[in-house]
Design a protein around this motif. Sequence first.
Motif, PDB file in Angstrom:
ATOM      1  N   SER A 249       0.830  -1.203   0.000  1.00 40.21           N
ATOM      2  CA  SER A 249       0.000   0.000   0.000  1.00 40.21           C
ATOM      3  C   SER A 249       0.863   1.250   0.000  1.00 40.21           C
ATOM      4  CB  SER A 249      -0.901   0.044   1.236  1.00 40.21           C
ATOM      5  OG  SER A 249      -1.857  -0.996   1.218  1.00 40.21           O
ATOM      6  N   MET A 250       0.340   2.285  -0.643  1.00 42.12           N
ATOM      7  CA  MET A 250       0.890   3.633  -0.526  1.00 42.12           C
ATOM      8  C   MET A 250      -0.037   4.370   0.433  1.00 42.12           C
ATOM      9  SD  MET A 250       3.331   5.650  -1.514  1.00 42.12           S
ATOM     10  CE  MET A 250       3.943   5.070  -3.101  1.00 42.12           C
ATOM     11  N   ALA A 251       0.515   4.791   1.564  1.00 41.59           N
ATOM     12  CA  ALA A 251      -0.314   5.403   2.602  1.00 41.59           C
ATOM     13  C   ALA A 251       0.352   6.665   3.139  1.00 41.59           C
ATOM     14  CB  ALA A 251      -0.536   4.404   3.738  1.00 41.59           C
ATOM     15  N   MET A 252      -0.358   7.376   3.989  1.00 45.57           N
ATOM     16  CA  MET A 252       0.219   8.542   4.645  1.00 45.57           C
ATOM     17  C   MET A 252       0.932   8.106   5.919  1.00 45.57           C
ATOM     18  SD  MET A 252      -1.509  11.856   6.467  1.00 45.57           S
ATOM     19  CE  MET A 252      -2.820  12.034   5.277  1.00 45.57           C
ATOM     20  N   ALA A 253       2.130   8.668   6.122  1.00 47.76           N
ATOM     21  CA  ALA A 253       2.879   8.403   7.347  1.00 47.76           C
ATOM     22  C   ALA A 253       3.260   9.741   7.972  1.00 47.76           C
ATOM     23  CB  ALA A 253       4.127   7.589   7.039  1.00 47.76           C
TER      24      ALA A 253
ATOM     25  N   LEU B   5       5.761  13.872  -1.207  1.00 49.31           N
ATOM     26  CA  LEU B   5       5.013  13.016  -2.116  1.00 49.31           C
ATOM     27  C   LEU B   5       5.990  12.349  -3.077  1.00 49.31           C
ATOM     28  CD1 LEU B   5       2.068  15.410  -3.073  1.00 49.31           C
ATOM     29  CD2 LEU B   5       1.825  13.279  -1.788  1.00 49.31           C
ATOM     30  N   ARG B   6       5.612  11.190  -3.589  1.00 52.93           N
ATOM     31  CA  ARG B   6       6.445  10.524  -4.585  1.00 52.93           C
ATOM     32  C   ARG B   6       6.477  11.371  -5.857  1.00 52.93           C
ATOM     33  NH1 ARG B   6       5.164   7.424  -8.921  1.00 52.93           N
ATOM     34  NH2 ARG B   6       6.780   6.034  -9.711  1.00 52.93           N
ATOM     35  N   LYS B   7       7.647  11.511  -6.448  1.00 50.46           N
ATOM     36  CA  LYS B   7       7.810  12.332  -7.636  1.00 50.46           C
ATOM     37  C   LYS B   7       7.333  11.559  -8.868  1.00 50.46           C
ATOM     38  CE  LYS B   7      11.114  15.582  -9.667  1.00 50.46           C
ATOM     39  NZ  LYS B   7      12.542  16.013  -9.670  1.00 50.46           N
ATOM     40  N   GLY B   8       6.019  11.561  -9.069  1.00 54.70           N
ATOM     41  CA  GLY B   8       5.417  10.855 -10.186  1.00 54.70           C
ATOM     42  C   GLY B   8       3.927  11.062 -10.185  1.00 54.70           C
ATOM     43  N   ALA B   9       3.296  10.825 -11.325  1.00 54.92           N
ATOM     44  CA  ALA B   9       1.853  11.024 -11.438  1.00 54.92           C
ATOM     45  C   ALA B   9       1.072   9.957 -10.683  1.00 54.92           C
ATOM     46  CB  ALA B   9       1.448  11.025 -12.919  1.00 54.92           C
ATOM     47  N   LYS B  10       1.556   8.727 -10.780  1.00 48.85           N
ATOM     48  CA  LYS B  10       0.863   7.611 -10.132  1.00 48.85           C
ATOM     49  C   LYS B  10       0.849   7.822  -8.618  1.00 48.85           C
ATOM     50  CE  LYS B  10       2.120   3.561 -11.647  1.00 48.85           C
ATOM     51  NZ  LYS B  10       2.906   2.295 -11.729  1.00 48.85           N
ATOM     52  N   TYR B  11      -0.255   7.546  -7.978  1.00 49.55           N
ATOM     53  CA  TYR B  11      -0.540   7.766  -6.557  1.00 49.55           C
ATOM     54  C   TYR B  11      -0.802   9.253  -6.275  1.00 49.55           C
ATOM     55  CZ  TYR B  11       2.648   3.742  -6.775  1.00 49.55           C
ATOM     56  OH  TYR B  11       3.311   2.608  -7.154  1.00 49.55           O
ATOM     57  N   THR B  12       0.057  10.141  -6.790  1.00 47.33           N
ATOM     58  CA  THR B  12      -0.037  11.560  -6.475  1.00 47.33           C
ATOM     59  C   THR B  12      -1.340  12.162  -6.992  1.00 47.33           C
ATOM     60  OG1 THR B  12       2.373  11.723  -6.582  1.00 47.33           O
ATOM     61  CG2 THR B  12       1.141  13.774  -6.719  1.00 47.33           C
TER      62      THR B  12
ATOM     63  N   VAL C 219       6.821   6.604  14.201  1.00 44.64           N
ATOM     64  CA  VAL C 219       6.135   6.842  12.932  1.00 44.64           C
ATOM     65  C   VAL C 219       4.783   6.136  12.955  1.00 44.64           C
ATOM     66  CG1 VAL C 219       6.244   6.589  10.433  1.00 44.64           C
ATOM     67  CG2 VAL C 219       8.341   6.996  11.723  1.00 44.64           C
ATOM     68  N   GLN C 220       3.767   6.858  12.551  1.00 48.16           N
ATOM     69  CA  GLN C 220       2.418   6.293  12.497  1.00 48.16           C
ATOM     70  C   GLN C 220       1.911   6.302  11.059  1.00 48.16           C
ATOM     71  OE1 GLN C 220       1.108   4.876  15.184  1.00 48.16           O
ATOM     72  NE2 GLN C 220       2.877   5.539  16.401  1.00 48.16           N
ATOM     73  N   ILE C 221       0.923   5.459  10.804  1.00 48.35           N
ATOM     74  CA  ILE C 221       0.377   5.355   9.452  1.00 48.35           C
ATOM     75  C   ILE C 221      -1.115   5.677   9.463  1.00 48.35           C
ATOM     76  CG2 ILE C 221      -0.239   2.885   9.582  1.00 48.35           C
ATOM     77  CD1 ILE C 221       0.994   2.649   6.690  1.00 48.35           C
ATOM     78  N   VAL C 222      -1.582   6.295   8.389  1.00 46.82           N
ATOM     79  CA  VAL C 222      -3.008   6.602   8.216  1.00 46.82           C
ATOM     80  C   VAL C 222      -3.514   5.742   7.067  1.00 46.82           C
ATOM     81  CG1 VAL C 222      -4.711   8.392   7.689  1.00 46.82           C
ATOM     82  CG2 VAL C 222      -2.661   8.968   9.025  1.00 46.82           C
ATOM     83  N   TRP C 223      -4.426   4.833   7.365  1.00 46.99           N
ATOM     84  CA  TRP C 223      -4.907   3.914   6.326  1.00 46.99           C
ATOM     85  C   TRP C 223      -5.981   4.537   5.447  1.00 46.99           C
ATOM     86  CZ3 TRP C 223      -1.785   0.214   5.398  1.00 46.99           C
ATOM     87  CH2 TRP C 223      -1.068  -0.412   6.420  1.00 46.99           C
ATOM     88  N   LYS C 224      -6.670   5.552   5.953  1.00 49.84           N
ATOM     89  CA  LYS C 224      -7.743   6.178   5.188  1.00 49.84           C
ATOM     90  C   LYS C 224      -7.188   6.776   3.893  1.00 49.84           C
ATOM     91  CE  LYS C 224     -11.455   9.614   5.476  1.00 49.84           C
ATOM     92  NZ  LYS C 224     -12.056  10.704   6.285  1.00 49.84           N
ATOM     93  N   GLY C 225      -7.743   6.340   2.759  1.00 45.62           N
ATOM     94  CA  GLY C 225      -7.297   6.853   1.478  1.00 45.62           C
ATOM     95  C   GLY C 225      -6.011   6.236   0.965  1.00 45.62           C
ATOM     96  N   SER C 226      -5.564   5.157   1.597  1.00 46.83           N
ATOM     97  CA  SER C 226      -4.378   4.469   1.085  1.00 46.83           C
ATOM     98  C   SER C 226      -4.727   3.754  -0.214  1.00 46.83           C
ATOM     99  CB  SER C 226      -3.833   3.479   2.118  1.00 46.83           C
ATOM    100  OG  SER C 226      -4.829   2.539   2.502  1.00 46.83           O
ATOM    101  N   ILE C 227      -3.713   3.480  -1.019  1.00 42.08           N
ATOM    102  CA  ILE C 227      -3.901   2.835  -2.323  1.00 42.08           C
ATOM    103  C   ILE C 227      -3.132   1.518  -2.306  1.00 42.08           C
ATOM    104  CG2 ILE C 227      -3.555   3.073  -4.823  1.00 42.08           C
ATOM    105  CD1 ILE C 227      -3.411   6.142  -4.337  1.00 42.08           C
TER     106      ILE C 227
ATOM    107  N   ALA D  60      -9.333   1.796   2.092  1.00 41.77           N
ATOM    108  CA  ALA D  60      -8.382   1.967   0.995  1.00 41.77           C
ATOM    109  C   ALA D  60      -9.066   1.846  -0.361  1.00 41.77           C
ATOM    110  CB  ALA D  60      -7.282   0.920   1.113  1.00 41.77           C
ATOM    111  N   ILE D  61      -8.331   2.217  -1.411  1.00 40.30           N
ATOM    112  CA  ILE D  61      -8.823   1.983  -2.767  1.00 40.30           C
ATOM    113  C   ILE D  61      -7.810   1.112  -3.506  1.00 40.30           C
ATOM    114  CG2 ILE D  61      -9.995   4.218  -2.789  1.00 40.30           C
ATOM    115  CD1 ILE D  61      -7.892   5.134  -4.888  1.00 40.30           C
ATOM    116  N   PRO D  62      -8.300   0.223  -4.363  1.00 41.16           N
ATOM    117  CA  PRO D  62      -7.377  -0.591  -5.151  1.00 41.16           C
ATOM    118  C   PRO D  62      -6.806   0.215  -6.313  1.00 41.16           C
ATOM    119  CG  PRO D  62      -9.631  -1.146  -5.728  1.00 41.16           C
ATOM    120  CD  PRO D  62      -9.710  -0.142  -4.608  1.00 41.16           C
ATOM    121  N   MET D  63      -5.542   0.025  -6.584  1.00 44.01           N
ATOM    122  CA  MET D  63      -4.928   0.651  -7.747  1.00 44.01           C
ATOM    123  C   MET D  63      -5.613   0.128  -9.011  1.00 44.01           C
ATOM    124  SD  MET D  63      -2.450   2.470  -9.151  1.00 44.01           S
ATOM    125  CE  MET D  63      -1.127   2.640  -7.949  1.00 44.01           C
ATOM    126  N   ASN D  64      -6.009   1.036  -9.904  1.00 40.72           N
ATOM    127  CA  ASN D  64      -6.581   0.628 -11.190  1.00 40.72           C
ATOM    128  C   ASN D  64      -5.428   0.478 -12.183  1.00 40.72           C
ATOM    129  OD1 ASN D  64      -7.758   0.537 -13.793  1.00 40.72           O
ATOM    130  ND2 ASN D  64      -9.610   1.538 -13.029  1.00 40.72           N
TER     131      ASN D  64
END
Length: 344
Positions: A124-128, A156-163, A240-248, A317-321
Amino acid sequence: MKNKAIGTLLLAAMASSSMADEITVISFGGVSKDVQSEAFYKPFEKATGNKVIAGEYNGEMGRIKVMVDTNSVNWDIVQVEAPELIRGCEEGMFEQLDMAHLGKEEDFVPGTLSDCGAGLLIWSMAMAYNSEKLSAAPTGWNDFWDTQKFPGKRSLRKGAKYTLEIALMADGVDYSDIYTVLGTKEGVDRAFNKLDQIKSSIQWWEAGAQPMQFLASGDVVMSTAFNGRVFSAQESGAPVQIVWKGSIYAIDSWAIPKGSKNKAVAEQFIEFSLRPENQKIHTVKLGYGSTNLHTASLLDPAMATRLNSAPANLAQAIPMNNEFWVDHGEELEQRFNAWVAKTN
C-alpha cells in the motif's frame, strides 16, 4: 528383495539429482531480498535440492524485453508491479502460467492469479507521519493539504501515479469515482489544480527509503510511503504512524520471462512461495499483506491488525486501477514532469 530395495533407492537418488536445477530469481533488492531469501529461497533449496540464484533490479522492463527479443533469457522469475505485469503479458514478454501448478484460486486474494503472474504480496501507498513532530494526528488527505493546522513540508512521490489519485481524494472525490474522474481532462486539471495549492510545501521523494529519512530528520511533517517501510521503521522503534484512510493498494507478482529454460522449476518455486507457512515469514518480517487467505490464521492477532490487508484497514483503501495506468500512464507522467519543472 533387499538388493531390489537398494536399487530403487539409488535410482530415486539419481533421479532426484538429475532433476536438481538452478533458477535465477530477480526482485527489488534491499531488505525485501534478504527476507525473501529467508522465507522462500533457502527453504525452497532445502525442500527441492534446486539452487536459487538471487538477483535484483529496479523494475526496468527494458532489460527483460532485450532478453526476450534476443532469445538470451537468463532470468527465470522476476518480481513485477501490476501495470508492468499487464503490459508485459500483452506484449509477450512473460510465459503463460499453468494455474493447475499454482494452487486453487479460492485460496487467494482476488486478482492474485492471472495469465502471466502470481501475486506475491499486497503493498500500500499510505500517509505516514512522525507523531513526535505533530501536536495532533492527521486523519486523511484533507489534513495533508492543511498547511495552517499542520505547518511544514510534506513529501510526495515524484510521479503522477498515486499523487494524482491522492490529490483528487483531498479534493473530495469519492473513492469509487477516482479513476472515472481522472479519466477526463477536467479531472486531470482538477488534480493538478489541487497540487498547485501545496506545491511550494512539497519535498519530493524518489526512492522508497526516503520518506522515513525525511520524517526522522524533521525535513517533513508527513509523507506518502510504502506501508512496509513504515512497518520497518516502527519495528526499529521510530515514532512513525500510518493513516490507512485513502491508502492505495496493489499486488506485486512473480512472472516468468518468455523463453526461460526452467519454466517447470520456476512454477514449482512460485507455488512454494505462495504457501501460507512461507508467506507468514515474509509477512511478519516485511509487514506487507499476504495474498494467501490462509496466512492470516497463522499470524499473531496483534500483528495482523497492523497489516494493510487487515479488513478494517483495507475497508478504508482503494485498489490501484492498473489498467488505467497502462492506458494513461505515459501521458500523465509527461504532464506531471512538465508541471514539476514549472517554477511559477
